[in-house]
Design a protein around this motif. Structure first.
Motif, PDB file in Angstrom:
ATOM      1  N   MET A   1      41.938  36.007  34.371  1.00 50.00           N
ATOM      2  CA  MET A   1      42.620  36.987  33.404  1.00 50.00           C
ATOM      3  C   MET A   1      43.948  36.463  33.040  1.00 50.00           C
ATOM      4  SD  MET A   1      40.574  39.618  33.754  1.00 50.00           S
ATOM      5  CE  MET A   1      41.655  41.462  33.697  1.00 50.00           C
ATOM      6  N   LEU A   2      44.230  35.234  33.343  1.00 50.73           N
ATOM      7  CA  LEU A   2      45.412  34.606  33.066  1.00 50.73           C
ATOM      8  C   LEU A   2      45.378  33.248  32.128  1.00 50.73           C
ATOM      9  CD1 LEU A   2      47.545  35.230  36.157  1.00 50.73           C
ATOM     10  CD2 LEU A   2      48.101  36.532  34.220  1.00 50.73           C
ATOM     11  N   PRO A   3      46.230  32.936  31.279  1.00 49.17           N
ATOM     12  CA  PRO A   3      46.057  31.578  30.686  1.00 49.17           C
ATOM     13  C   PRO A   3      46.540  30.447  31.554  1.00 49.17           C
ATOM     14  CG  PRO A   3      47.836  32.646  29.742  1.00 49.17           C
ATOM     15  CD  PRO A   3      47.507  33.573  30.737  1.00 49.17           C
ATOM     16  N   ALA A   4      45.834  30.127  32.394  1.00 41.74           N
ATOM     17  CA  ALA A   4      46.167  29.139  33.462  1.00 41.74           C
ATOM     18  C   ALA A   4      44.928  28.086  33.607  1.00 41.74           C
ATOM     19  CB  ALA A   4      46.502  29.752  34.706  1.00 41.74           C
ATOM     20  N   PRO A   5      45.161  26.869  33.156  1.00 41.30           N
ATOM     21  CA  PRO A   5      44.055  25.891  33.092  1.00 41.30           C
ATOM     22  C   PRO A   5      44.130  25.536  34.535  1.00 41.30           C
ATOM     23  CG  PRO A   5      45.661  25.385  31.405  1.00 41.30           C
ATOM     24  CD  PRO A   5      46.332  26.289  32.076  1.00 41.30           C
ATOM     25  N   GLY A   6      42.624  24.946  34.992  1.00 39.09           N
ATOM     26  CA  GLY A   6      42.401  25.009  36.290  1.00 39.09           C
ATOM     27  C   GLY A   6      43.126  23.751  37.003  1.00 39.09           C
ATOM     28  N   ASP A   7      43.622  22.786  36.171  1.00 45.74           N
ATOM     29  CA  ASP A   7      44.465  21.667  36.684  1.00 45.74           C
ATOM     30  C   ASP A   7      45.993  21.653  36.419  1.00 45.74           C
ATOM     31  OD1 ASP A   7      44.234  21.387  34.010  1.00 45.74           O
ATOM     32  OD2 ASP A   7      44.509  19.260  33.848  1.00 45.74           O
TER      33      ASP A   7
ATOM     34  N   PRO B   1      55.526  33.578  25.904  1.00 45.70           N
ATOM     35  CA  PRO B   1      54.431  34.582  25.920  1.00 45.70           C
ATOM     36  C   PRO B   1      53.801  34.476  27.514  1.00 45.70           C
ATOM     37  CG  PRO B   1      53.802  32.452  24.691  1.00 45.70           C
ATOM     38  CD  PRO B   1      55.401  32.574  24.801  1.00 45.70           C
ATOM     39  N   TYR B   2      53.913  33.384  28.057  1.00 44.25           N
ATOM     40  CA  TYR B   2      53.464  33.346  29.658  1.00 44.25           C
ATOM     41  C   TYR B   2      54.191  34.311  30.679  1.00 44.25           C
ATOM     42  CZ  TYR B   2      51.284  29.453  27.520  1.00 44.25           C
ATOM     43  OH  TYR B   2      50.490  28.409  26.953  1.00 44.25           O
ATOM     44  N   ARG B   3      55.440  34.660  30.232  1.00 46.18           N
ATOM     45  CA  ARG B   3      56.161  35.421  30.972  1.00 46.18           C
ATOM     46  C   ARG B   3      55.068  36.883  30.922  1.00 46.18           C
ATOM     47  NH1 ARG B   3      61.504  35.929  31.477  1.00 46.18           N
ATOM     48  NH2 ARG B   3      60.866  38.076  32.140  1.00 46.18           N
ATOM     49  N   LEU B   4      55.172  37.415  29.711  1.00 48.71           N
ATOM     50  CA  LEU B   4      54.445  38.647  30.003  1.00 48.71           C
ATOM     51  C   LEU B   4      53.230  38.673  30.180  1.00 48.71           C
ATOM     52  CD1 LEU B   4      55.728  39.773  26.237  1.00 48.71           C
ATOM     53  CD2 LEU B   4      56.739  40.127  28.432  1.00 48.71           C
ATOM     54  N   GLN B   5      52.349  37.699  30.371  1.00 46.68           N
ATOM     55  CA  GLN B   5      50.885  37.369  30.855  1.00 46.68           C
ATOM     56  C   GLN B   5      51.032  37.734  32.304  1.00 46.68           C
ATOM     57  OE1 GLN B   5      47.878  36.858  29.615  1.00 46.68           O
ATOM     58  NE2 GLN B   5      48.596  37.039  27.417  1.00 46.68           N
ATOM     59  N   GLY B   6      51.916  37.118  32.906  1.00 52.95           N
ATOM     60  CA  GLY B   6      52.182  37.074  34.410  1.00 52.95           C
ATOM     61  C   GLY B   6      52.599  38.579  34.601  1.00 52.95           C
TER      62      GLY B   6
END
Length: 339
Positions: free
Chosen positions: A1-7, A147-152
């Motif tokens: 649900m979040l834009p976080a690559p596995g590495d 944009p990652y702030r709002l994603q979190g």
């Protein structure tokens, strides 16, 4: 649900999973037709909702090879950015409006090791400066325009649905830079689209009357309010906040400082919850809406309390009479106890 690559390295302080507290006495005082639940984000690691977005923003900055982060702040963002930068072995730079930041928040940024730079200007001017700096230098901007702030931050909406087993009918929250109302609406929409809830809440946002550019329809050059966390005259997420309001069928209104302080005291005295003044804006807003008959039927209302009251202890002290010294004798104490 979040834009976080596995590495991607995850820089975390175990943020999130904050309690959703039923507030039955508060509901009775506001409107008996309502069931009110308080999402107390003051129980995040640095005492505010900012940690949800900061873990992702700082992790992503580290993943992209950055060694420094920068932000403009009225307080909570600076505390969170400084903590997560320290955790991630990164440098942190903070621009704050000189003399316009609550002491608890300033203390956090300083002790976490951030370079704090007060400016002779307001938050909006500080944000313009850090945007310009980040665009021209290798430093990650971690304000909510990232944009990652709002994603979190959207994960709080997920937790609300998980705790209730459904989407609320209304969700109320304070509006300053307007990132949070944007993030929550994103989260509720994403959960509904994935089949985790049916229906969506109406979003109810509340600005302080002295810092209400969205409500008044124009930027405020010199915003003023006791609620320092929402003392912002030109919100970065203005357009997306309007989108959240309109798509949800909700509203964005304003409340006075007197109304905010009354709600601030109600939260503490009725429910035992000490939240910062900005957190009381949506409670004041619900009182205002109830008085004008906005709620026509029974409804479930969730409310974001954005930060802990210890962020701004001076405001609390100013709301009550100063304790008076008495002799160290039992009879003197009993007179005070009215026994």
């Amino acid at each position: 649900m979040l834009p976080a690559p596995g590495d991607m390295p995850i820089i975390t302080l175990n943020e999130g999973d904050t309690p959703l507290i039923e507030a039955s006495r508060l509901a009775q005082a506001i409107d008996p037709k309502l069931k009110i639940f308080l999402k107390f984000e003051g129980l995040n690691p640095t005492g505010s909702f900012k940690d949800r977005g900061m873990t992702l923003a700082v992790s992503r900055a580290r993943y992209e090879g950055m060694h420094s982060v920068i932000c403009a702040s009225t307080g909570n963002t600076s505390a969170s950015a400084a903590a997560y930068a320290a955790r991630g072995e990164m440098r942190c730079y903070v621009l704050i409006p000189g003399g316009k930041i609550a002491l608890g928040k300033l203390a956090q940024a300083l002790i976490y090791g951030a370079k704090v730079i007060p400016i002779d200007g307001n938050f909006d001017e500080a944000l313009c400066l850090v945007r310009e700096i980040s665009e021209n230098h290798p430093i990650a901007l971690v304000n909510s325009i990232n944009p990652y702030r709002l994603q979190g931050q959207k994960t709080a909406a997920f937790e609300i649905v998980d705790a209730l087993g459904r989407a609320p009918d209304y969700h109320a929250l304070p509006v300053g830079n307007a990132g949070n109302i944007t993030a929550y609406w994103m989260g509720f929409q994403q959960y509904a689209a994935s089949g985790r809830c049916a229906g969506l809440p109406k979003m109810l946002g509340f600005q302080a009357a002295g810092a209400a550019p969205i409500v008044d329809g124009a930027p405020v050059a010199n915003p003023e309010t006791i609620a320092t966390a929402i003392r912002i005259g030109n919100p970065a997420s203005w357009k997306s906040a309007l989108k959240a309001r309109d798509e949800s069928g909700g509203l964005i209104d304003k409340v006075t400082d007197a109304e905010i302080l009354a709600a601030y005291r109600m939260l503490a005295s009725l429910e035992g919850i000490f939240a910062e003044p900005a957190s009381a804006a949506p409670v004041a807003g619900l009182l205002k809406l109830a008085k004008r008959g906005y709620f026509q039927r029974e409804a479930v209302v969730t409310v974001t309390l954005t930060g802990h009251g210890l962020k701004d202890p001076q405001t609390a002290v100013d709301q009550v009479p100063e304790p008076q010294m008495v002799p160290a004798r039992r009879d003197a104490i009993l007179r005070i106890l009215d026994l």
